[in-house]
Design an enzyme around this catalytic site. Sequence first.
Site, PDB file in Angstrom:
ATOM      1  N   ASP A  67       0.716  -1.625  -0.206  1.00  0.00           N
ATOM      2  CA  ASP A  67      -0.099   0.023   0.089  1.00  0.00           C
ATOM      3  C   ASP A  67       0.575   1.331   0.104  1.00  0.00           C
ATOM      4  O   ASP A  67       1.671   1.541   0.406  1.00  0.00           O
ATOM      5  CB  ASP A  67      -1.124   0.360   1.851  1.00  0.00           C
ATOM      6  CG  ASP A  67      -0.415  -0.066   2.396  1.00  0.00           C
ATOM      7  OD1 ASP A  67       0.892  -0.118   2.383  1.00  0.00           O
ATOM      8  OD2 ASP A  67      -0.884  -0.847   3.529  1.00  0.00           O
ATOM      9  N   ASN A 135      -7.016  -2.243  14.616  1.00  0.00           N
ATOM     10  CA  ASN A 135      -8.833  -3.180  14.232  1.00  0.00           C
ATOM     11  C   ASN A 135      -8.916  -4.032  13.232  1.00  0.00           C
ATOM     12  O   ASN A 135     -10.059  -4.202  12.983  1.00  0.00           O
ATOM     13  CB  ASN A 135      -9.632  -1.920  13.211  1.00  0.00           C
ATOM     14  CG  ASN A 135      -8.590  -0.878  12.989  1.00  0.00           C
ATOM     15  OD1 ASN A 135      -7.995  -2.133  12.322  1.00  0.00           O
ATOM     16  ND2 ASN A 135      -9.283  -0.338  12.249  1.00  0.00           N
ATOM     17  N   HIS A 137      -7.289  -5.052  10.218  1.00  0.00           N
ATOM     18  CA  HIS A 137      -6.557  -4.245   8.706  1.00  0.00           C
ATOM     19  C   HIS A 137      -5.643  -4.858   8.924  1.00  0.00           C
ATOM     20  O   HIS A 137      -4.817  -4.709   8.896  1.00  0.00           O
ATOM     21  CB  HIS A 137      -7.402  -2.481   8.646  1.00  0.00           C
ATOM     22  CG  HIS A 137      -5.503  -2.338   9.181  1.00  0.00           C
ATOM     23  ND1 HIS A 137      -5.751  -0.985  10.266  1.00  0.00           N
ATOM     24  CD2 HIS A 137      -4.225  -1.496   8.275  1.00  0.00           C
ATOM     25  CE1 HIS A 137      -4.262  -0.538  10.348  1.00  0.00           C
ATOM     26  NE2 HIS A 137      -4.436  -1.192   9.188  1.00  0.00           N
ATOM     27  N   GLU A 142     -10.137  -1.791   5.517  1.00  0.00           N
ATOM     28  CA  GLU A 142     -10.298  -1.733   6.976  1.00  0.00           C
ATOM     29  C   GLU A 142     -11.511  -2.200   7.527  1.00  0.00           C
ATOM     30  O   GLU A 142     -12.110  -2.990   6.278  1.00  0.00           O
ATOM     31  CB  GLU A 142     -10.434  -0.404   6.675  1.00  0.00           C
ATOM     32  CG  GLU A 142      -9.329   1.370   7.193  1.00  0.00           C
ATOM     33  CD  GLU A 142      -8.708   0.616   8.103  1.00  0.00           C
ATOM     34  OE1 GLU A 142      -8.829   0.536   9.188  1.00  0.00           O
ATOM     35  OE2 GLU A 142      -8.072   2.248   8.446  1.00  0.00           O
TER      36      GLU A 142
HETATM   37  C1  GLP Z   1      -0.849   0.787   8.222  1.00  0.00           C
HETATM   38  C2  GLP Z   1      -0.149  -0.074   7.275  1.00  0.00           C
HETATM   39  C3  GLP Z   1      -0.278  -1.989   7.625  1.00  0.00           C
HETATM   40  C4  GLP Z   1       0.334  -2.586   9.288  1.00  0.00           C
HETATM   41  C5  GLP Z   1       0.135  -1.627  10.068  1.00  0.00           C
HETATM   42  C6  GLP Z   1      -0.360  -1.886  11.683  1.00  0.00           C
HETATM   43  O1  GLP Z   1      -1.554   0.422   8.747  1.00  0.00           O
HETATM   44  N1  GLP Z   1      -0.594  -0.390   6.640  1.00  0.00           N
HETATM   45  O2  GLP Z   1       0.546  -2.450   6.581  1.00  0.00           O
HETATM   46  O3  GLP Z   1       0.254  -3.624   9.488  1.00  0.00           O
HETATM   47  O4  GLP Z   1      -0.110  -0.106  10.010  1.00  0.00           O
HETATM   48  O5  GLP Z   1       1.297  -0.715  11.985  1.00  0.00           O
HETATM   49  P1  GLP Z   1       2.668  -1.376  13.488  1.00  0.00           P
HETATM   50  O6  GLP Z   1       3.774  -2.811  12.379  1.00  0.00           O
HETATM   51  O7  GLP Z   1       2.990  -0.811  13.024  1.00  0.00           O
HETATM   52  O8  GLP Z   1       1.902  -2.338  13.990  1.00  0.00           O
END
Ligand code: GLP
Length: 245
Positions: A67, A135, A137, A142
């Site tokens: 993404d 959440n 995702h 989402e």
């Molecule tokens: C973002 C990314 C996800 C990732 C999430 C959790 O929203 N788009 O790919 O898994 O954050 O990130 P973290 O590893 O910092 O908790």
Amino acid sequence: MKVIVTGSYDESCAVVAEMIKDLVVSKPNAKLGLATGGTPVPIYKKLIAMNEAGEVDFSAVHTVNLDEYCGIPGTHDQSYRYFMNTNLFDHINIDKANTFVASGMGDFEANAAELEAKVYEGGVADLQLLGIGNNGHIAFNEASDHLISKAHIETLTESTINANARFFEKKEDVPTKAITMGMGDILAAKKVVLVATGLAKVPAIKGLIMDDVITTQNPSTMLKMHTDAVVVIDKELADAVGYKA
Ligand code: GLP
């Protein structure tokens, strides 16, 4: 779905870095699906060290990222292109021309279509690395009453904006939209490896590993339909969700 419980987050990252190394050693032109967020950073550090030690060669590897935020260029220090360059690509012998992170600028719909094509170009990913949002995702798919299969533009939820605000100067700077692979794109990978740590992830991981329910309100639960999905968590998180190996 296979669940691996390690002694620590660092050990989780070592396990996943080994998986990626083993894949690339056995298939030097492997295609990797890569993720951003705080969680994979130590995995990338370990891959850099392995590359420096001559244990793994990335020169023929191709990558596609999950993404990218809409509205910030790849040179912005919070863009996912910048994240990938500074946390991994600048430090390993990969050909940057073989790395793809969707552009967050210009025509977003066209950029999403380009990402969709890249997911399948030359075949699907041999391994898709994933983190997970608080959440549930994955990528930027989402929690909602429906999910989307193909690459698309997603409006970020309050929960995601709040969680990602820590990387920006102020919450208002967090982009409100992103280009993301869809659920079908993620499930198309030959192997999917999700890494999680920290108590903020308890509700999401509970839904993922503690029952057989699949719900769009926790997008990660779609991984239950994949035949080679691996969830790597540390003992602290496993204990907190009540998971017994
Ligand atoms: C973002 C990314 C996800 C990732 C999430 C959790 O929203 N788009 O790919 O898994 O954050 O990130 P973290 O590893 O910092 O908790």
